[in-house]
Write a protein that holds these residues in place. Structure first.
Motif, PDB file in Angstrom:
ATOM      1  N   LEU A  73      11.139  10.953 -34.127  1.00 27.60           N
ATOM      2  CA  LEU A  73      11.894  10.043 -33.264  1.00 27.60           C
ATOM      3  C   LEU A  73      11.535  10.259 -31.787  1.00 27.60           C
ATOM      4  O   LEU A  73      11.279   9.298 -31.058  1.00 27.60           O
ATOM      5  CB  LEU A  73      13.396  10.223 -33.486  1.00 27.60           C
ATOM      6  CG  LEU A  73      14.321   9.322 -32.663  1.00 27.60           C
ATOM      7  CD1 LEU A  73      14.025   7.852 -32.896  1.00 27.60           C
ATOM      8  CD2 LEU A  73      15.773   9.638 -32.987  1.00 27.60           C
ATOM      9  N   VAL A  85      10.642   3.122 -33.728  1.00 28.88           N
ATOM     10  CA  VAL A  85      11.743   3.871 -33.107  1.00 28.88           C
ATOM     11  C   VAL A  85      13.073   3.439 -33.719  1.00 28.88           C
ATOM     12  O   VAL A  85      13.926   4.280 -34.034  1.00 28.88           O
ATOM     13  CB  VAL A  85      11.748   3.670 -31.566  1.00 28.88           C
ATOM     14  CG1 VAL A  85      13.030   4.218 -30.947  1.00 28.88           C
ATOM     15  CG2 VAL A  85      10.531   4.336 -30.936  1.00 28.88           C
ATOM     16  N   SER A 105       9.461   7.612 -29.488  1.00 27.24           N
ATOM     17  CA  SER A 105      10.152   7.148 -28.277  1.00 27.24           C
ATOM     18  C   SER A 105       9.316   7.425 -27.046  1.00 27.24           C
ATOM     19  O   SER A 105       9.237   6.582 -26.132  1.00 27.24           O
ATOM     20  CB  SER A 105      11.517   7.835 -28.146  1.00 27.24           C
ATOM     21  OG  SER A 105      12.354   7.490 -29.224  1.00 27.24           O
ATOM     22  N   LEU A 110      15.519   5.868 -35.749  1.00 26.46           N
ATOM     23  CA  LEU A 110      16.881   6.058 -35.256  1.00 26.46           C
ATOM     24  C   LEU A 110      17.880   5.866 -36.393  1.00 26.46           C
ATOM     25  O   LEU A 110      18.832   6.643 -36.530  1.00 26.46           O
ATOM     26  CB  LEU A 110      17.172   5.095 -34.099  1.00 26.46           C
ATOM     27  CG  LEU A 110      18.519   5.241 -33.418  1.00 26.46           C
ATOM     28  CD1 LEU A 110      18.708   6.655 -32.871  1.00 26.46           C
ATOM     29  CD2 LEU A 110      18.659   4.220 -32.297  1.00 26.46           C
TER      30      LEU A 110
END
Length: 121
Positions: free
Chosen positions: A74, A103, A78, A107
């Protein structure tokens, strides 16, 4: 509670597999894009496709490293998204959209597994 891990694992596996397939097709010039392809980004996506598949196994087996692996992916995605959006002037909008999608999926995976209590071996 178990279904959350299965969903997260399946999402990670599918996204990883799709990244490997799509990226490999671009790298081997099977799929020629009509926009500028950033080769290091395609290689990154393929490598992280394999990392995603490994992480899907960690999630499925509820391995003690699953949170670290998910968080690593993640944060990596990002960071790349922020770089592409703010610092890279030659990136195609398709690349930004694809990274935004990654992403978003990671998430969701993170939110599915965040409350997992890690059992020490």
């Amino acid at each position: 509670m178990k279904f959350k891990f299965k969903i997260a694992s399946i999402l990670a596996f599918i996204l990883g597999l799709l990244s490997i397939i799509a990226g490999s097709k671009v790298l081997f010039e099977i799929d020629i894009k009509a926009y500028t392809v950033i080769k290091w980004l395609v290689i990154y996506n393929v490598v992280f496709g394999f990392i995603s598949i490994i992480t899907s196994y960690l999630i499925w087996s509820k391995h003690q490293l699953l949170k670290q692996a998910v968080l690593f992916i993640l944060i990596s995605h990002s960071s790349i998204l922020l770089y592409l959006y703010f610092l890279n002037k030659s990136v195609a909008s398709e690349s930004i959209k694809a990274m935004l999608f990654r992403v978003g999926v990671w998430l969701i995976i993170f939110l599915l597994i965040i409350n997992h209590k890690i059992k020490k071996p």
